[in-house]
Design a protein around this motif. Structure first.
Motif, PDB file in Angstrom:
ATOM      1  N   TRP A  67      63.746 -40.199  51.898  1.00 13.93           N
ATOM      2  CA  TRP A  67      62.945 -40.043  50.684  1.00 13.93           C
ATOM      3  C   TRP A  67      61.848 -38.995  50.902  1.00 13.93           C
ATOM      4  CZ3 TRP A  67      63.414 -41.761  45.740  1.00 13.93           C
ATOM      5  CH2 TRP A  67      62.322 -41.525  44.892  1.00 13.93           C
ATOM      6  N   ARG A  75      67.357 -38.100  48.665  1.00 11.95           N
ATOM      7  CA  ARG A  75      66.684 -39.213  47.988  1.00 11.95           C
ATOM      8  C   ARG A  75      67.696 -40.152  47.335  1.00 11.95           C
ATOM      9  NH1 ARG A  75      60.904 -37.227  45.337  1.00 11.95           N
ATOM     10  NH2 ARG A  75      59.766 -37.466  47.312  1.00 11.95           N
ATOM     11  N   VAL A 104      67.530 -39.227  40.249  1.00 19.21           N
ATOM     12  CA  VAL A 104      66.712 -39.985  41.212  1.00 19.21           C
ATOM     13  C   VAL A 104      65.913 -41.057  40.468  1.00 19.21           C
ATOM     14  CG1 VAL A 104      64.789 -39.859  42.843  1.00 19.21           C
ATOM     15  CG2 VAL A 104      66.593 -38.132  42.922  1.00 19.21           C
TER      16      VAL A 104
END
Length: 233
Positions: A67, A75, A104
């Motif tokens: 991340w 991510r 995301v």
């Protein structure tokens, strides 16, 4: 220290580099071109991304590190290998605000926040947030409750807000509010006529291009189709 924790403790920068290198090897310029039209800056086939996640299994420490790279594909992978209940409320709030791309943002809400013990508190905070992208996450969580745990929700009040604000809402927020409108109409027959009426009056997403065989996101059409399927079962 348990075996799992010991394994996570030795995650090194080299491991992160190896994963990033594997993701780079999966990059497809054609997929990136399609994704970029939707605001997603990655070119990895999601089936291959899920296969990689399945191989890596759950690794919370690696998830944190992926991340932190701020790379979209990394991510997305981090969200597939994390433990959703391991994140604190403030962590999730920060992550949502850091989630630059739609995919995301969607995966964070659907795969992580919805499974979190903090989901309801975040739903209330995010729905009231002045940032429309953050508010859209609150509406997504509200839609989840409309479908699965409507007890305690003011459905009539939600329809009031949708009726007053959806027409002029920014795209991401408008989409989330429209989904909530449709879900209320689908799941709650006592509000169905009103939900359809709001959709007909506002005309939001009526002309959205819908491929053959897919259901239109225009709320009246969406409600009608899903109710038809319910009765056909």
């Amino acid at each position: 220290m348990s075996g799992t924790k010991a394994a996570e403790a030795v995650v090194t920068d080299a491991t992160v580099a190896d994963v990033l290198a594997e993701l780079a090897g999966l990059e497809d310029p054609k997929i990136r071109a399609v994704n970029e039209r939707h605001g997603d800056d990655h070119g990895v086939n999601l089936g291959k991304l899920r296969a990689l996640a399945k191989r890596l299994k759950t690794q919370q420490e690696l998830s944190y590190r992926l991340w932190a790279t701020d790379d979209t594909a990394a991510r997305l992978l981090s969200l597939l290998i994390c433990r959703p209940k391991a994140f604190g409320l403030e962590e999730l709030d920060t992550m949502l605000r850091e989630a630059r791309t739609p995919k995301v943002h969607d995966w964070l809400v659907n795969y992580v926040v919805k499974k979190s013990p903090h989901a309801e508190e975040l739903r209330l905070a995010w729905t009231a947030d002045p940032d429309p992208v953050v508010a859209s996450a609150g509406w997504a969580l509200t839609t989840e409750r409309v479908a699965k745990k409507p007890e305690g929700l003011d459905l009539a009040g939600l329809l009031d807000v949708v009726e007053a604000e959806m027409k002029d809402a920014p795209d991401r927020l408008q989409w989330a509010m429209n989904h909530c409108l449709a879900q209320i109409g689908i799941e709650h027959p006592e509000f169905r006529t009103r939900a359809i009426g709001i959709g007909e009056r506002l005309q939001v997403l009526k002309d959205y291009p819908t491929p053959p065989g897919c259901t239109s996101p225009f709320a009246p059409a969406w409600i009608a189709e899903m109710v038809r399927r319910q009765h056909a079962e």
